[in-house]
Design a protein around this motif. Sequence first.
Motif, PDB file in Angstrom:
ATOM      1  N   LEU A 173       0.726  -1.187   0.073  1.00 51.04           N
ATOM      2  CA  LEU A 173      -0.041   0.090  -0.027  1.00 51.04           C
ATOM      3  C   LEU A 173       0.787   1.235  -0.019  1.00 51.04           C
ATOM      4  O   LEU A 173       2.119   1.304   0.636  1.00 51.04           O
ATOM      5  CB  LEU A 173      -0.887  -0.191   1.254  1.00 51.04           C
ATOM      6  N   ARG A 174       0.219   2.297  -0.516  1.00 54.04           N
ATOM      7  CA  ARG A 174       1.097   3.890  -0.554  1.00 54.04           C
ATOM      8  C   ARG A 174      -0.062   4.709  -0.145  1.00 54.04           C
ATOM      9  O   ARG A 174      -1.294   4.660  -0.299  1.00 54.04           O
ATOM     10  CB  ARG A 174       1.466   4.059  -1.676  1.00 54.04           C
ATOM     11  N   GLU A 175       0.329   5.563   0.734  1.00 48.99           N
ATOM     12  CA  GLU A 175      -0.760   6.544   1.020  1.00 48.99           C
ATOM     13  C   GLU A 175      -1.255   7.448  -0.292  1.00 48.99           C
ATOM     14  O   GLU A 175      -0.529   7.594  -1.336  1.00 48.99           O
ATOM     15  CB  GLU A 175       0.104   7.803   1.710  1.00 48.99           C
ATOM     16  N   GLY A 176      -2.534   7.688  -0.454  1.00 55.16           N
ATOM     17  CA  GLY A 176      -3.025   8.123  -1.572  1.00 55.16           C
ATOM     18  C   GLY A 176      -3.632   7.273  -2.448  1.00 55.16           C
ATOM     19  O   GLY A 176      -4.435   7.691  -3.485  1.00 55.16           O
ATOM     20  N   ASP A 177      -3.352   5.786  -2.262  1.00 55.42           N
ATOM     21  CA  ASP A 177      -4.157   4.808  -3.323  1.00 55.42           C
ATOM     22  C   ASP A 177      -5.445   4.886  -2.996  1.00 55.42           C
ATOM     23  O   ASP A 177      -5.989   5.098  -1.969  1.00 55.42           O
ATOM     24  CB  ASP A 177      -3.573   3.538  -2.699  1.00 55.42           C
ATOM     25  N   VAL A 178      -6.200   4.859  -4.160  1.00 56.81           N
ATOM     26  CA  VAL A 178      -7.615   4.548  -4.253  1.00 56.81           C
ATOM     27  C   VAL A 178      -8.044   3.267  -5.161  1.00 56.81           C
ATOM     28  O   VAL A 178      -7.578   2.907  -5.976  1.00 56.81           O
ATOM     29  CB  VAL A 178      -8.176   5.791  -5.054  1.00 56.81           C
ATOM     30  N   PHE A 179      -8.838   2.598  -4.159  1.00 57.06           N
ATOM     31  CA  PHE A 179      -9.316   1.298  -4.791  1.00 57.06           C
ATOM     32  C   PHE A 179     -10.770   1.286  -4.953  1.00 57.06           C
ATOM     33  O   PHE A 179     -11.626   2.244  -4.588  1.00 57.06           O
ATOM     34  CB  PHE A 179      -9.053   0.232  -3.685  1.00 57.06           C
TER      35      PHE A 179
END
Length: 567
Positions: A173-179
């Motif tokens: 995961l990375r901050e700002g990821d959108v699923f």
Amino acid sequence: MPLTVTTGHASATGKRARNEDFVGMVTPNEPELSSKGLLAAIADGVSGNEGGREAAEYTVRGLLADYYATPDTWPMTQCLERVIQAINSWVQRQGAARPELAGMATTLTALVLRGRFYHFAHVGDTRLYLLRAGVLSRLTSDHVWDRPEMQHVLTRAIGLDTRLHLDHGMGELREGDVFLLASDGVWAALPEYDINRLLSELALGQRDAADCATALAEAALAAGSADNASALTLRIDALPDTSLRDAVSGLQHLPLPPLLKPGQTLDGFEVEAQLHASAATVLYRVKDAESGRQLVLKTLQPERGNDEAERSAFAHEEWLARRAVARFFPQVLTPAQRNWLYLLTTWHEGATLQQHLDAGRHFTAPEAVAEGMRLVRAIGALHRRSILHRDIKPANVHLGADGELRVLDFGVAQSGINPEDGNNAPQAGTPSFLAPEQFGHAPPSRQTDIYAAGVTLYLLLTRHYPYGEIEPFQRPRFGEPVPPTRYRPDLPLWLENVMLKAVARDPAQRFETAEEFLLALERGASRPLAAPAPLPLAQRDPALLWRGVALVSMVLNLLLVYVLVVK
């Protein structure tokens, strides 16, 4: 900082008579957030029968409920696989038992966010997308036939077949990821450009997650989608500062206490006696000053304070011990305040099997069988939690004054949650109780714990080892185990056969599971095991066989030379 996620969902019926999609999500608090993670799922019931909606709803609800009931020590794929396979069986049974539900099936896409990683399981044609740094990626593949004569026919779905094959995946995961989890009513109607645009607005904070999901569903319907349109969106706002294991244990930064003497106190616990000291750890019996309850306090030796590997293994030991919740194990307690690195467990009057042997106790066959059955039950309880103890021996098996048998010391135990966790050296443990394959650097397994339990039972009855005592750093040669009746002629033949099977040199010849071992002990003479067949010399000692062949060949050659010379 814990994992922080913004979530939202929307589901529109569209032009269908009923909505056969179902979405759901669980966003737990600690400690479940660190141990199990956040779970989101979407299902699309197969149209054409009345069971589509029921299959979709039951699948999502069942997954959200049962996933959190799985042991924390199971690997992520095992947790999802076990639960979804059980749901698949239920859906199939319902379809077979109720004519109006014949052929009921559903797709499923499930996403777990835990620590700094994501995991997913998928079957069917619902989809999982990831938007990272403005780039949209599809993480799942559709399980459909797309041929002229078979337009978009599912090849895999829950309820479609008795043998369900799931796709699994994971990533960091990375901050700002959108699923985005979406049904085909959304992704089939919208080009990826529009999906990217709407998800980017969520990533940039121009929309909240619920508004983004609603916008996706509405845009799909406006674009002409005649299907149900469902979307579930998640944005990663913050990630944990540490790894999952560190977040769960949270102990490695604490200082080690000095060596303690009776009468001294530590965090409100008064030391009564030192119970045991090894090169790495020390155990004390302590008394809780507030309740007066006697407990066991375990910590590392002071000189191990700067050894990061030792501290990490100690934290891992507590993590595993907390998850071995059953009457077969001492229970880990959480002190009101903890200023030092130590593990606190319940104290039980009694003695270990080794202490009983050292005191000269003679175990009758019925007594040994009774203790063996309880030991195997305890090992089975560990294995069901995907925990390998790796150091089963009489010194780690405690007989309490309350009549309970308890397995002690998870110092070299290994869990199935992450193969890299804990002590993974193949020969971790006590040499005389290590299975033969471990001296060839084979990884530990359930069969190695079963072997150690068999050696423990053998030692309990005979005070000998089936292959002789093995010293540290020795590389033993394993032939055939000595029958225990050589030392105890009074033992019944059925019990000898059980012990020989448990300590067989070849893992394939041992009991496959602790439950099978337990069943053999319970049946006893009523359904005895057959005596193990002796191994051929070629398998038992290949070197000896070839030495014999070479010797015979040499003798024949000498005879041939003699005959030629005499002639």
